[in-house]
Scaffold this motif. Structure first.
Motif, PDB file in Angstrom:
ATOM      1  N   ASP A 100     -39.674  -2.749 -22.455  1.00 20.38           N
ATOM      2  CA  ASP A 100     -38.434  -3.277 -23.003  1.00 20.38           C
ATOM      3  C   ASP A 100     -38.484  -3.129 -24.527  1.00 20.38           C
ATOM      4  N   PHE A 101     -37.326  -2.963 -25.156  1.00 17.86           N
ATOM      5  CA  PHE A 101     -37.321  -2.858 -26.601  1.00 17.86           C
ATOM      6  C   PHE A 101     -35.960  -3.265 -27.151  1.00 17.86           C
ATOM      7  N   THR A 102     -35.887  -3.346 -28.474  1.00 20.35           N
ATOM      8  CA  THR A 102     -34.688  -3.781 -29.181  1.00 20.35           C
ATOM      9  C   THR A 102     -34.423  -2.838 -30.339  1.00 20.35           C
ATOM     10  N   ILE A 103     -33.139  -2.501 -30.567  1.00 22.31           N
ATOM     11  CA  ILE A 103     -32.779  -1.699 -31.721  1.00 22.31           C
ATOM     12  C   ILE A 103     -31.568  -2.316 -32.417  1.00 22.31           C
ATOM     13  N   VAL A 104     -31.412  -1.997 -33.698  1.00 18.39           N
ATOM     14  CA  VAL A 104     -30.238  -2.406 -34.465  1.00 18.39           C
ATOM     15  C   VAL A 104     -29.615  -1.154 -35.061  1.00 18.39           C
ATOM     16  N   LEU A 105     -28.305  -1.001 -34.851  1.00 21.48           N
ATOM     17  CA  LEU A 105     -27.546   0.121 -35.389  1.00 21.48           C
ATOM     18  C   LEU A 105     -26.536  -0.391 -36.406  1.00 21.48           C
ATOM     19  N   GLU A 106     -26.161   0.481 -37.334  1.00 22.91           N
ATOM     20  CA  GLU A 106     -25.207   0.105 -38.362  1.00 22.91           C
ATOM     21  C   GLU A 106     -24.216   1.239 -38.606  1.00 22.91           C
ATOM     22  N   LYS A 107     -22.929   0.884 -38.627  1.00 21.04           N
ATOM     23  CA  LYS A 107     -21.899   1.823 -39.072  1.00 21.04           C
ATOM     24  C   LYS A 107     -21.846   1.758 -40.593  1.00 21.04           C
ATOM     25  N   ASP A 108     -22.060   2.893 -41.220  1.00 18.23           N
ATOM     26  CA  ASP A 108     -22.136   2.935 -42.683  1.00 18.23           C
ATOM     27  C   ASP A 108     -21.213   4.033 -43.179  1.00 18.23           C
ATOM     28  N   GLY A 109     -19.960   3.692 -43.427  1.00 16.13           N
ATOM     29  CA  GLY A 109     -19.005   4.685 -43.895  1.00 16.13           C
ATOM     30  C   GLY A 109     -18.753   5.753 -42.858  1.00 16.13           C
ATOM     31  N   ASP A 110     -19.208   6.976 -43.151  1.00 12.54           N
ATOM     32  CA  ASP A 110     -18.969   8.090 -42.241  1.00 12.54           C
ATOM     33  C   ASP A 110     -20.127   8.337 -41.287  1.00 12.54           C
ATOM     34  N   SER A 111     -21.090   7.414 -41.223  1.00 18.31           N
ATOM     35  CA  SER A 111     -22.287   7.634 -40.411  1.00 18.31           C
ATOM     36  C   SER A 111     -22.593   6.439 -39.515  1.00 18.31           C
ATOM     37  N   LEU A 112     -23.284   6.712 -38.427  1.00 19.94           N
ATOM     38  CA  LEU A 112     -23.906   5.668 -37.627  1.00 19.94           C
ATOM     39  C   LEU A 112     -25.406   5.844 -37.744  1.00 19.94           C
ATOM     40  N   ARG A 113     -26.109   4.770 -38.132  1.00 21.72           N
ATOM     41  CA  ARG A 113     -27.542   4.843 -38.391  1.00 21.72           C
ATOM     42  C   ARG A 113     -28.305   3.836 -37.538  1.00 21.72           C
ATOM     43  N   GLN A 114     -29.488   4.237 -37.142  1.00 19.56           N
ATOM     44  CA  GLN A 114     -30.424   3.273 -36.574  1.00 19.56           C
ATOM     45  C   GLN A 114     -31.258   2.742 -37.724  1.00 19.56           C
ATOM     46  N   ILE A 115     -31.229   1.410 -37.919  1.00 19.05           N
ATOM     47  CA  ILE A 115     -31.913   0.827 -39.074  1.00 19.05           C
ATOM     48  C   ILE A 115     -33.149   0.013 -38.679  1.00 19.05           C
ATOM     49  N   TYR A 116     -33.332  -0.224 -37.375  1.00 21.27           N
ATOM     50  CA  TYR A 116     -34.488  -1.026 -36.957  1.00 21.27           C
ATOM     51  C   TYR A 116     -34.768  -0.756 -35.483  1.00 21.27           C
ATOM     52  N   SER A 117     -36.046  -0.760 -35.132  1.00 20.13           N
ATOM     53  CA  SER A 117     -36.446  -0.668 -33.723  1.00 20.13           C
ATOM     54  C   SER A 117     -37.708  -1.469 -33.499  1.00 20.13           C
TER      55      SER A 117
ATOM     56  N   ARG B 178     -37.889  -7.081 -25.598  1.00 17.40           N
ATOM     57  CA  ARG B 178     -36.548  -7.403 -26.074  1.00 17.40           C
ATOM     58  C   ARG B 178     -36.592  -8.648 -26.954  1.00 17.40           C
ATOM     59  N   ILE B 179     -35.817  -8.634 -28.033  1.00 12.97           N
ATOM     60  CA  ILE B 179     -35.718  -9.767 -28.941  1.00 12.97           C
ATOM     61  C   ILE B 179     -34.414 -10.492 -28.645  1.00 12.97           C
ATOM     62  N   PHE B 180     -34.502 -11.788 -28.307  1.00 10.82           N
ATOM     63  CA  PHE B 180     -33.308 -12.520 -27.920  1.00 10.82           C
ATOM     64  C   PHE B 180     -32.633 -13.238 -29.095  1.00 10.82           C
ATOM     65  N   GLU B 181     -33.353 -13.472 -30.194  1.00  9.90           N
ATOM     66  CA  GLU B 181     -32.700 -14.093 -31.336  1.00  9.90           C
ATOM     67  C   GLU B 181     -31.941 -13.026 -32.134  1.00  9.90           C
ATOM     68  N   ASP B 182     -30.957 -13.454 -32.902  1.00 13.69           N
ATOM     69  CA  ASP B 182     -30.128 -12.553 -33.678  1.00 13.69           C
ATOM     70  C   ASP B 182     -30.912 -12.012 -34.871  1.00 13.69           C
TER      71      ASP B 182
ATOM     72  N   GLN C 246     -29.040  -4.141 -29.798  1.00 21.69           N
ATOM     73  CA  GLN C 246     -29.059  -3.790 -28.389  1.00 21.69           C
ATOM     74  C   GLN C 246     -30.402  -4.149 -27.768  1.00 21.69           C
ATOM     75  N   SER C 247     -30.324  -4.756 -26.598  1.00 19.64           N
ATOM     76  CA  SER C 247     -31.492  -5.140 -25.822  1.00 19.64           C
ATOM     77  C   SER C 247     -31.638  -4.146 -24.682  1.00 19.64           C
ATOM     78  N   VAL C 248     -32.775  -3.454 -24.643  1.00 20.44           N
ATOM     79  CA  VAL C 248     -32.958  -2.348 -23.704  1.00 20.44           C
ATOM     80  C   VAL C 248     -34.098  -2.670 -22.737  1.00 20.44           C
ATOM     81  N   SER C 249     -33.817  -2.484 -21.455  1.00 20.17           N
ATOM     82  CA  SER C 249     -34.817  -2.732 -20.421  1.00 20.17           C
ATOM     83  C   SER C 249     -35.060  -1.446 -19.641  1.00 20.17           C
ATOM     84  N   ALA C 250     -36.321  -1.026 -19.601  1.00 14.95           N
ATOM     85  CA  ALA C 250     -36.742   0.139 -18.825  1.00 14.95           C
ATOM     86  C   ALA C 250     -37.958  -0.264 -17.999  1.00 14.95           C
TER      87      ALA C 250
END
Length: 339
Positions: free
Chosen positions: A80-97, A102-106, A72-76
């Motif tokens: 500005d900042f970027t985060i990565v979330l992951e669905k992991d079984g029964d949980s949703l986790r933030q794994i990077y910020s 904002r980071i435009f590359e994948d 996700q690319s976030v603008s305030a």
């Protein structure tokens, strides 16, 4: 003023840890409850607003979706900042910020640097888990099946999660709605003897590509300096930036309307972007001064877009070499040269 700036920064960083995706597409039967409460919506911008602190209003765009991960690319305002979330079984986790811009590359394949559980099944009152958010704390589901009204709309079947942080009276209360994600959150924190609180809510969901103002540099006609234009571009989820930059360069930089871009690679550890062009890049009829200014224009265009300090160019994987200019192994242009 200094206290307000510190407070504003705290709320934005706090929200960075609890931010998530929202959506409006019904979740197919058979998917997990986590997916029902966190659909990964492509080409969608989520507008988050705070009545108390407009400076922490945010726009969240789904930059990349890759399997069970979302970038996700976030603008305030002013941040500005970027985060990565992951669905992991029964949980949703933030794994990077990344809180600088904002980071435009994948970067969805990045190795996790954090492990913050945002939501976890089963969705029953009393279920709790430890969180690494801030200095650590305990998150507990404190409500299910709630009806919550925000300025955006009324939501039903809402989950409430309350997090109390260790060794403080600070807490957050976050509400999650099916098919939308976070719709409302409240947080309280203290600075010395001062107590501050704020609320944010989902204010709008915008479907379509991200509208972005991009700066493109080019030599002026007299070759006396490098000029620039601010152009409006559209960036899609999972954007192919090769075709994106091919169009940008051909349409906006004179003398380069014939070029073909092969690849773009960003190395953030070296603060460098490496671009490789096809041999037709050299099919221009300009002198040494114009060529140097064209290269500097590209360095500044790519460097500013990707927020890096160095620009490296090759032709079909080989060192750049023309009748006027030759780059050695690893030689690069500093972004800002010629301005």
């Amino acid at each position: 003023m200094k206290k307000f700036k510190k407070l504003k920064s705290f709320f934005i960083i706090l929200f960075l840890f609890i931010i998530t995706s929202c959506g409006i597409t019904p979740t197919p039967q058979g998917t997990s409850e986590i997916s029902r409460f966190f659909p990964f919506e492509e080409n969608t911008t989520f507008v988050i607003e705070s009545e108390e602190f407009p400076d922490i209003n945010q726009r969240i765009f789904t930059a990349f979706v890759n399997g069970d991960r979302i970038q996700q690319s976030v603008s305030a305002p002013n941040l500005d900042f970027t985060i990565v979330l992951e669905k992991d079984g029964d949980s949703l986790r933030q794994i990077y910020s990344f809180s600088e811009h904002r980071i435009f590359e994948d970067i969805t394949n990045i190795l996790p640097t954090t492990d913050i559980i945002i939501l976890q099944e089963p969705f029953i009152v009393g279920h709790s888990w430890r969180t690494e958010m801030m200095d650590g704390g305990t998150s507990t589901i404190t409500g299910v099946g709630l009806e919550i009204t925000t300025p955006f709309r009324t939501f039903t079947d809402v989950i409430e999660v309350t997090t109390y942080f260790d060794n403080t009276d600070d807490y957050t209360v976050i509400h999650f709605a099916p098919n939308y994600g976070i719709i409302l959150d409240s947080y309280r924190t203290t600075f010395g003897e001062n107590v501050f609180s704020a609320n944010t809510h989902l204010a709008q969901v915008i479907n379509g590509p991200l509208e972005y103002e991009m700066v493109v540099f080019y030599p002026n006609e007299e070759l006396t300096n490098i000029d620039f234009d601010i152009i409006n571009v559209q960036i899609n989820t999972n954007q192919d930036f090769i075709s994106f930059f091919n169009s940008i360069i051909r349409e906006n930089i004179p003398s380069l309307n014939h070029v073909t871009l092969n690849s773009i690679n960003v190395d953030r550890s070296l603060s460098k972007v490496h671009v490789d062009f096809a041999a037709n890049f050299l099919d221009f009829n300009v002198g040494a001064t114009a060529e140097s200014m064209l290269l500097n224009s590209l360095a500044n265009t790519f460097g500013l877009f990707y927020h890096v300090q160095n620009f490296h160019i090759t032709i079909n994987g080989e060192n750049y070499s023309s009748g006027h200019i030759l780059f050695g192994d690893g030689e690069y242009i500093e972004v800002g040269t010629g301005l």
